[in-house]
Enzyme design. Structure first.
Site, short mmCIF file in Angstrom:
data_model
loop_
_atom_site.label_atom_id
_atom_site.label_comp_id
_atom_site.label_asym_id
_atom_site.label_seq_id
_atom_site.Cartn_x
_atom_site.Cartn_y
_atom_site.Cartn_z
CG ASN A 8 43.86 40.29 39.24
OD1 ASN A 8 43.81 41.51 39.46
ND2 ASN A 8 44.59 39.46 39.98
CD1 TRP A 9 42.50 44.19 33.58
CD2 TRP A 9 41.56 46.15 34.11
NE1 TRP A 9 41.58 44.49 32.60
CE2 TRP A 9 40.99 45.69 32.92
CE3 TRP A 9 41.12 47.36 34.64
CZ2 TRP A 9 40.01 46.41 32.22
CZ3 TRP A 9 40.14 48.07 33.96
CH2 TRP A 9 39.59 47.60 32.76
CE LYS A 10 47.89 39.44 38.43
NZ LYS A 10 48.94 38.44 38.38
CG HIS A 96 46.14 37.40 43.61
ND1 HIS A 96 47.51 37.42 43.43
CD2 HIS A 96 45.60 37.09 42.40
CE1 HIS A 96 47.77 37.13 42.15
NE2 HIS A 96 46.64 36.93 41.51
CD GLU A 98 50.25 39.06 41.68
OE1 GLU A 98 49.42 39.98 41.61
OE2 GLU A 98 50.56 38.35 40.69
CD GLU A 168 45.03 33.32 40.21
OE1 GLU A 168 44.84 33.66 39.05
OE2 GLU A 168 45.42 34.10 41.09
N GLY A 174 52.02 34.93 35.68
CA GLY A 174 52.90 35.91 35.03
C GLY A 174 54.19 35.32 34.48
CB SER A 213 50.53 31.75 32.02
OG SER A 213 51.54 32.42 32.77
N GLY A 234 45.20 37.38 34.26
CA GLY A 234 45.99 38.57 34.53
C GLY A 234 46.42 39.25 33.24
#
Ligand code: 13P
Length: 250
Positions: A8-10, A96, A98, A168, A174, A213, A234
């Protein structure tokens, strides 16, 4: 079950960087037996056509990070599941944390997005997981399973590979604070238990991922857990060599 690693490159990278990045990935994966796992890259919308071209024939699947709940219409700025399918997308991350936090996505919207993804024949990677305060209050399992049930209520999943669930924990995303192997197993096991209630015939073959992580040096322990069937990665997925290290741990 083959382990599944989804990057997941965000909000990172540029479309013009895709060719070089995919070449770097294939170089980094040279020693990894790709028959043993499945790999997908979930990129921003703008990157998808270029990435689809760059990935062609290489065995790595394409994913998006979000989708509209609507099929079409006056919804400025939205991208539908059919549009994603048309540019070669296979997986779509939905719910997600976020998106839930910064865009106020609630259970009803997550449910509608899962439905839209399934309706287009794409595969949702449904994200669930608790915040730190919820874990500290002993609510981790209740919160996570409630999110799962709300997202899937009333929907028909036809085959086990038609759904991926990613556990998650928000406090691990992160932060460098990975869940312990046994905590990841306990929560992914609970997710599996709920899936058995919701879809008894398929639950044992649905892939349940851990995300938060995950790195080359902790992936082996996490992926060895019976109910952890892969990872949603990520930060470590931004670098081709780090992503290949996780693939090698499968
Ligand atoms: P990190 O691997 O950077 O913790 O991110 C995990 C994640 O949010 C994947 O969706």
């Amino acid at each position: 079950m083959k382990p599944f690693i989804a990057a997941n490159w965000k909000l990172h990278k540029l479309p013009s960087e895709m060719d070089a990045w995919v070449k770097a990935l294939h170089t980094a994966l040279a020693g990894v037996d790709l028959e043993r796992l499945e790999l997908a890259l979930c990129a921003p919308y703008t990157h998808l056509p270029a990435l689809h071209e760059a990935l062609r024939g290489g065995g790595v699947k394409l994913g998006a990070q979000d989708v509209s709940a609507h099929d079409q219409g006056a919804y400025t700025g939205e991208v539908s599941a059919a549009m994603l399918k048309d540019v070669g997308v296979h997986y779509v991350i939905v719910g997600h944390s976020e998106r839930r936090e910064y865009h106020r996505e609630d259970d009803a919207l997550v449910h509608a997005k899962v439905e839209a993804v399934l309706g287009s024949g794409l595969v949702p990677i449904l994200c669930v997981g608790e915040k730190l305060g919820e874990r500290e209050a002993g609510q981790a399992e209740a919160v996570t399973l409630q999110q799962l049930e709300a997202a899937l209520a009333g929907l028909t999943i036809k085959t086990a590979d038609g759904l991926v669930v990613a556990y998650e924990p928000v406090w691990a995303i992160g932060t460098g604070k990975t869940a312990t192997d046994s905590d990841a197993q306990a929560m992914c096991g609970s997710v599996r238990g709920k899936l058995r209630e919701l879809m008894p015939d398929l639950a044992d073959d649905v892939r349940v991922l851990y995300g938060g992580s995950m790195k080359g040096d902790n992936a082996g322990g996490l992926l060895a857990q019976p109910d952890v069937n892969g990872g949603l990665v990520g930060s470590a997925s931004l670098d081709a060599a780090s992503l290949a290290e996780i693939a090698a741990a499968c």
